[in-house]
Design a protein around this motif. Structure first.
Motif, PDB file in Angstrom:
ATOM      1  N   LYS A   1       0.832  -1.196   0.000  1.00  0.00           N
ATOM      2  CA  LYS A   1       0.000   0.000   0.000  1.00  0.00           C
ATOM      3  C   LYS A   1       0.868   1.248   0.000  1.00  0.00           C
ATOM      4  O   LYS A   1       1.862   1.335   0.714  1.00  0.00           O
ATOM      5  N   ILE A   2       0.495   2.202  -0.816  1.00  0.00           N
ATOM      6  CA  ILE A   2       1.236   3.458  -0.923  1.00  0.00           C
ATOM      7  C   ILE A   2       0.541   4.518  -0.077  1.00  0.00           C
ATOM      8  O   ILE A   2      -0.649   4.793  -0.265  1.00  0.00           O
ATOM      9  N   TYR A   3       1.268   5.072   0.837  1.00  0.00           N
ATOM     10  CA  TYR A   3       0.754   6.152   1.678  1.00  0.00           C
ATOM     11  C   TYR A   3       1.303   7.468   1.138  1.00  0.00           C
ATOM     12  O   TYR A   3       2.500   7.746   1.272  1.00  0.00           O
TER      13      TYR A   3
ATOM     14  N   VAL B   1       5.630  11.397  -1.558  1.00  0.00           N
ATOM     15  CA  VAL B   1       4.476  12.094  -2.139  1.00  0.00           C
ATOM     16  C   VAL B   1       4.028  11.471  -3.454  1.00  0.00           C
ATOM     17  O   VAL B   1       2.985  11.857  -3.997  1.00  0.00           O
ATOM     18  N   CYS B   2       4.792  10.511  -3.987  1.00  0.00           N
ATOM     19  CA  CYS B   2       4.478   9.952  -5.312  1.00  0.00           C
ATOM     20  C   CYS B   2       3.281   9.014  -5.228  1.00  0.00           C
ATOM     21  O   CYS B   2       3.306   8.037  -4.462  1.00  0.00           O
ATOM     22  N   PRO B   3       2.219   9.248  -5.988  1.00  0.00           N
ATOM     23  CA  PRO B   3       1.028   8.389  -5.920  1.00  0.00           C
ATOM     24  C   PRO B   3       1.235   7.006  -6.517  1.00  0.00           C
ATOM     25  O   PRO B   3       0.425   6.112  -6.298  1.00  0.00           O
ATOM     26  N   THR B   4       2.322   6.810  -7.305  1.00  0.00           N
ATOM     27  CA  THR B   4       2.612   5.476  -7.842  1.00  0.00           C
ATOM     28  C   THR B   4       3.783   4.820  -7.136  1.00  0.00           C
ATOM     29  O   THR B   4       4.184   3.718  -7.497  1.00  0.00           O
ATOM     30  N   GLY B   5       4.366   5.516  -6.160  1.00  0.00           N
ATOM     31  CA  GLY B   5       5.390   4.916  -5.316  1.00  0.00           C
ATOM     32  C   GLY B   5       6.762   4.767  -5.940  1.00  0.00           C
ATOM     33  O   GLY B   5       7.559   3.939  -5.494  1.00  0.00           O
TER      34      GLY B   5
ATOM     35  N   ARG C   1      -6.410   2.344  -7.279  1.00  0.00           N
ATOM     36  CA  ARG C   1      -5.591   3.543  -7.433  1.00  0.00           C
ATOM     37  C   ARG C   1      -4.483   3.366  -8.471  1.00  0.00           C
ATOM     38  O   ARG C   1      -4.748   3.273  -9.656  1.00  0.00           O
ATOM     39  N   GLU C   2      -3.231   3.338  -8.030  1.00  0.00           N
ATOM     40  CA  GLU C   2      -2.099   3.302  -8.971  1.00  0.00           C
ATOM     41  C   GLU C   2      -2.086   2.022  -9.799  1.00  0.00           C
ATOM     42  O   GLU C   2      -1.483   1.976 -10.868  1.00  0.00           O
TER      43      GLU C   2
ATOM     44  N   LYS D   1       0.206   9.222  10.452  1.00  0.00           N
ATOM     45  CA  LYS D   1      -0.958   8.808  11.235  1.00  0.00           C
ATOM     46  C   LYS D   1      -1.719   7.680  10.538  1.00  0.00           C
ATOM     47  O   LYS D   1      -2.217   6.763  11.201  1.00  0.00           O
ATOM     48  N   ARG D   2      -1.807   7.738   9.226  1.00  0.00           N
ATOM     49  CA  ARG D   2      -2.507   6.675   8.493  1.00  0.00           C
ATOM     50  C   ARG D   2      -1.749   5.361   8.595  1.00  0.00           C
ATOM     51  O   ARG D   2      -2.352   4.286   8.714  1.00  0.00           O
ATOM     52  N   MET D   3      -0.438   5.435   8.516  1.00  0.00           N
ATOM     53  CA  MET D   3       0.370   4.223   8.642  1.00  0.00           C
ATOM     54  C   MET D   3       0.222   3.603  10.025  1.00  0.00           C
ATOM     55  O   MET D   3       0.074   2.382  10.167  1.00  0.00           O
ATOM     56  N   LYS D   4       0.245   4.432  11.054  1.00  0.00           N
ATOM     57  CA  LYS D   4       0.083   3.929  12.423  1.00  0.00           C
ATOM     58  C   LYS D   4      -1.314   3.366  12.631  1.00  0.00           C
ATOM     59  O   LYS D   4      -1.494   2.346  13.307  1.00  0.00           O
TER      60      LYS D   4
END
Length: 475
Positions: free
Chosen positions: A33-35, A283-287, A222-223, A145-148
Motif C-alpha cells: 500500500k502506498i501512503y 508524495v508519489c502516488p505510484t510509489g 488507485r495506482e 498517522k494513516r500508517m500507524k
C-alpha cells in the motif's frame, strides 16, 4: 500465492563443501500500500483548479436545460443525442468519429511536447483518486498517522475513522454513478424515480455498476489502474523523444546525494543539492523514486516537484532539482519545442478541427428527402395539367417544434397542389405526400429538373433545398 523457483548457486570452492542449498527468488511480489504524503505548491494549485473545473462541468452539466432539453442528453431509445442545444442522430456518427480522432491526435500532440500531463491533471482516474486521497487525509490524518492507524489493533477510534472514510468514498462514488447515468436518463426524473422505485432495472444496475467501479478504482486500486490497466502508460514511450518535457531529476546538480545540516557547506562535504530526504518518494502516488530516471509509472503529476522545491527553499538552494525539463536540457543541449513529429500531429489535429468546425457551422437543423412516386410516370388531372406525385421526408433536427413552408421551383407554372405548411415536433421524422402540377405547354423535355424548398417559419435561418425530377410526355 507467490511462485518460487530454485536458483542454483555456483560454489567458488566446490571441493570445500557440498552443503549449499538453492536460494528461492520471488517472481511475484504482493502489492504494498502506498501512503501518499500531502504536499502544497504551484502545481498542486494548478491541479486544484483543473479538478474544480472538470468536476464542476461533470456534476452540473446534466442539470442544466436549454429550451426544456438537458444541455447534454444521450437519448439511446430515441436514438437522439442532445449536445449544447443541438440534436444529433445516428447518421451524424461521422462527427463522433471526427471528435475521437481529434481527441487522439490532441493527446499525441500534447504528449510529444509535455509528456503525460493528461494523466497528471485531467485523467478521470487521477481526478477521482486525488479526491479520495483528500478525503482520506481529512478523516484519518497525515501519512504517518494513516500508517500507524493501519498497523494498530482494532479500536473504536479506528473503526469510526475507517467507517467514515468508506462512507464518504461511497457517497462520492454514488454521486458519480448517479451523474453518469443522468446523461442517459434525465437526471431530474432519475433522482425521483430511483427514490420512488419507478426507475427500470437497468437504471439501478448502471448506477450501482458505476458506483462500485468508482469506489474500487479510486479507493482501492488507485495506482494499479495506471500501472496495469491503462494502455497509455505502455505506448507513451513511442511519442517521447529527447525534446519531450517531462518530470525529471537533475543528477548533475543533485549527485552525490547525502544528508547534511542547513548550515553545512555542500562543497566542503563534496555533496550535491539532493539531501536524500526521500520526500519525493513519499508524495508519489505510484510509489516510484524519480531519481532513478524516467519510468513508465510516472504520471507527470509534479507532486515530487513541489515537495523538492519546498526542501530546496528550506535549504536556501535554488529550486528545480526536480522539474519539468527535457533529456537534451539535462545533458546541456538545446531543446527544440517544434520538430517534425510535432508538426505532423499538429497538422492532422488542425485539419480535423477545421473539418469538424466547418461541418457543424454549415449543418442545417432540418432535412428534406424527396422520393418520386415510380408507380406512374405522370398523370393528367381534370384541368389538363400534368401531375407528378412525391413523398417528402422531413426531419426536424432542432430542439424545438418547427412549422415549415413547402414550395417548388424549376419550371414556369409549376405548382404544389398539396399542403404547403407542415408542423414537425423536435426530433420528429415526418412523411408528407406531395403532388406537383405544371402546364404541358412549358414542358420541353421528358425529364426536367425541379427543386423542393423547405423554409422554417419558426426560425428564418433554417432553409433546405433538395433537387428532384419532373417527368412529362415525350415531345
Amino acid at each position: 500465492m507467490s511462485s518460487q523457483i530454485p536458483v542454483k548457486q555456483i560454489d567458488p570452492n566446490p571441493d570445500a563443501s557440498n552443503n549449499n542449498k538453492p536460494e528461492t527468488v520471488e517472481l511475484y511480489a504482493s502489492r504494498k500500500k502506498i501512503y501518499v504524503k500531502e504536499v502544497k505548491g504551484l502545481f498542486q494549485r494548478i491541479r486544484f483548479f483543473s479538478l474544480l473545473g472538470l468536476m464542476g462541468m461533470y456534476f452540473l452539466f446534466c442539470w442544466i436545460t436549454v429550451n426544456g432539453q438537458p444541455l447534454i442528453h444521450f437519448d439511446l431509445p430515441a436514438r437522439e443525442f442532445h449536445l449544447f442545444g443541438a440534436t444529433f442522430f445516428p447518421k451524424d456518427f461521422i462527427l463522433l468519429s471526427g471528435m475521437l480522432i481529434i481527441s487522439a491526435f490532441g493527446l499525441f500532440f500534447v504528449t510529444t511536447l509535455f509528456g503525460r500531463v493528461w494523466c497528471g491533471y485531467t485523467c478521470p482516474q487521477t481526478v477521482w483518486t486525488f479526491i479520495f486521497m483528500w478525503v482520506e487525509e481529512r478523516i484519518e490524518g497525515s501519512r504517518n498517522k494513516r500508517m500507524k492507524l493501519d498497523k494498530a489493533l482494532n479500536s473504536p477510534e479506528k473503526v469510526i475513522k475507517k467507517s467514515l472514510k468508506h462512507a464518504a468514498w461511497l457517497a462520492i462514488a454514488l454521486a458519480t454513478g448517479l451523474t453518469f447515468v443522468g446523461y442517459f436518463y434525465p437526471i431530474r426524473e432519475l433522482a425521483v424515480d430511483l427514490v420512488t422505485f419507478d426507475a427500470n432495472g437497468w437504471a439501478y444496475f448502471w448506477v450501482a455498476f458505476f458506483t462500485v467501479a468508482t469506489y474500487m478504482n479510486a479507493g482501492w486500486m488507485r495506482e494499479q489502474v495506471c500501472l496495469y490497466m491503462c494502455p497509455y502508460a505502455r505506448f507513451q514511450s513511442v511519442m517521447f523523444d529527447p525534446n519531450t518535457r517531462v518530470v525529471s531529476y537533475d543528477p548533475i546538480r543533485g549527485e552525490p546525494r547525502g544528508g547534511r545540516k542547513k548550515s553545512a557547506s555542500k562543497e566542503e562535504l563534496g555533496l550535491g543539492d539532493c539531501i536524500d530526504c526521500g520526500l519525493c518518494v513519499q508524495v508519489c502516488p505510484t510509489g516510484i523514486d524519480i531519481r532513478d530516471g524516467l519510468q513508465y509509472e510516472c504520471i507527470g503529476c509534479a507532486l515530487c516537484i513541489d515537495a523538492c522545491d519546498s526542501v530546496m527553499d528550506k535549504m536556501n538552494y535554488p529550486r528545480g532539482l526536480i522539474r519539468y525539463t527535457t533529456e537534451n536540457e539535462l545533458e546541456g543541449k538545446t531543446s527544440k519545442l517544434l520538430r517534425p513529429r510535432t508538426f505532423g500531429y499538429g497538422a492532422v489535429l488542425g485539419l480535423m478541427i477545421g473539418a469538424i468546425v466547418f461541418t457543424l457551422t454549415t449543418r442545417v437543423a432540418a432535412e428534406l428527402d424527396v422520393l418520386r412516386d415510380r408507380g406512374a410516370l405522370f398523370n393528367y388531372n381534370g384541368r389538363g395539367l400534368i401531375e407528378n406525385s412525391y413523398t417528402l421526408k422531413i426531419a426536424n433536427l432542432s430542439e424545438v417544434p418547427q412549422t415549415y413552408q413547402l414550395s417548388v421551383t424549376g419550371l414556369e407554372t409549376l405548382n404544389l397542389t398539396t399542403r404547403k405548411e407542415v408542423s414537425v415536433d423536435s426530433g420528429e421524422h415526418l412523411s408528407v405526400p406531395a403532388v406537383v402540377e405544371v402546364d404541358p405547354e412549358v414542358i420541353t423535355e421528358t425529364n426536367n429538373s425541379i427543386t423542393f424548398r423547405l423554409h422554417s417559419l419558426t426560425d428564418n435561418t433554417v432553409t433546405v433545398e433538395t433537387e428532384s425530377r419532373f417527368v412529362g410526355p415525350s415531345q
